[in-house]
Motif scaffolding. Structure first.
Motif, mmCIF file in Angstrom:
data_model
loop_
_atom_site.group_PDB
_atom_site.id
_atom_site.type_symbol
_atom_site.label_atom_id
_atom_site.label_comp_id
_atom_site.label_asym_id
_atom_site.label_seq_id
_atom_site.Cartn_x
_atom_site.Cartn_y
_atom_site.Cartn_z
ATOM 1 N N GLU A 113 37.177 49.484 40.872
ATOM 2 C CA GLU A 113 36.432 48.286 40.509
ATOM 3 C C GLU A 113 37.016 47.696 39.235
ATOM 4 O O GLU A 113 36.534 47.946 38.140
ATOM 5 N N ARG A 114 38.041 46.886 39.388
ATOM 6 C CA ARG A 114 38.677 46.253 38.231
ATOM 7 C C ARG A 114 38.213 44.805 38.150
ATOM 8 O O ARG A 114 37.942 44.166 39.162
ATOM 9 N N TYR A 115 38.126 44.302 36.968
ATOM 10 C CA TYR A 115 37.722 42.907 36.753
ATOM 11 C C TYR A 115 38.959 42.077 36.421
ATOM 12 O O TYR A 115 39.711 42.429 35.518
ATOM 13 N N ASP A 116 39.119 40.981 37.143
ATOM 14 C CA ASP A 116 40.208 40.043 36.866
ATOM 15 C C ASP A 116 39.588 38.851 36.140
ATOM 16 O O ASP A 116 38.867 38.039 36.742
ATOM 17 N N LEU A 117 39.833 38.749 34.862
ATOM 18 C CA LEU A 117 39.205 37.714 34.043
ATOM 19 C C LEU A 117 39.655 36.309 34.454
ATOM 20 O O LEU A 117 38.856 35.366 34.436
ATOM 21 N N LEU A 120 37.626 35.365 37.520
ATOM 22 C CA LEU A 120 36.242 35.080 37.141
ATOM 23 C C LEU A 120 36.125 33.707 36.487
ATOM 24 O O LEU A 120 35.172 32.959 36.746
#
Length: 141
Positions: A113-117, A120
């Motif tokens: 679960e990685r966040y791609d800023l 977003l």
């Protein structure tokens, strides 16, 4: 061992003094040729010797207790030192398993679960544009 030698020297001195006193008194008693006084003096001297021996034994007991206390203190401090080392090793081992700081950070496994800023940000801009379009459509009607 140094104290034992001192005690032995003290005992020898006391015995020597008692023997000297005894010899002096015995020579005087021989001159006076009174047998009663000789036996009394001998009893007194044996009592004095016994008292000196009792005092020496008490001193030895006190010194033995002091030596025991020192040995016990040394033993306890040694155990505390060993216990401290073991606790330190355990804490370090557990910390290495859970805490990573520094040049090994690249080796941390990536989570799924990685966040791609950037993505977003694009989604938020699109939503804001859609809301403005919806408000403009509502105002135009």
């Amino acid at each position: 061992m140094h104290l034992d030698k001192k005690r032995e020297e003290q005992l020898e001195k006391m015995e020597f003094e008692l023997e000297n006193e005894y010899n002096q008194e015995s020579s005087e008693e021989q001159q006076s040729s009174e047998m009663i006084f000789e036996t009394e003096n001998e009893k007194e001297k044996t009592e004095e010797i016994q008292q000196v021996e009792i005092k020496v034994e008490k001193m030895q007991n006190v010194e033995d207790l002091e030596k025991k206390k020192k040995k016990d203190l040394f033993f306890e401090l040694t155990l505390f030192f060993i216990l401290g080392i073991l606790i330190g090793i355990t804490a370090k081992t557990e910390a290495v398993k859970k805490i990573t700081i520094g040049f090994n950070d690249y080796q941390i496994p990536a989570k799924l679960e990685r966040y791609d800023l950037a993505e977003l940000k694009r989604n938020l801009l699109q939503q804001a544009a859609q809301q403005q379009a919806a408000q403009g459509a509502i105002q135009n009607q």
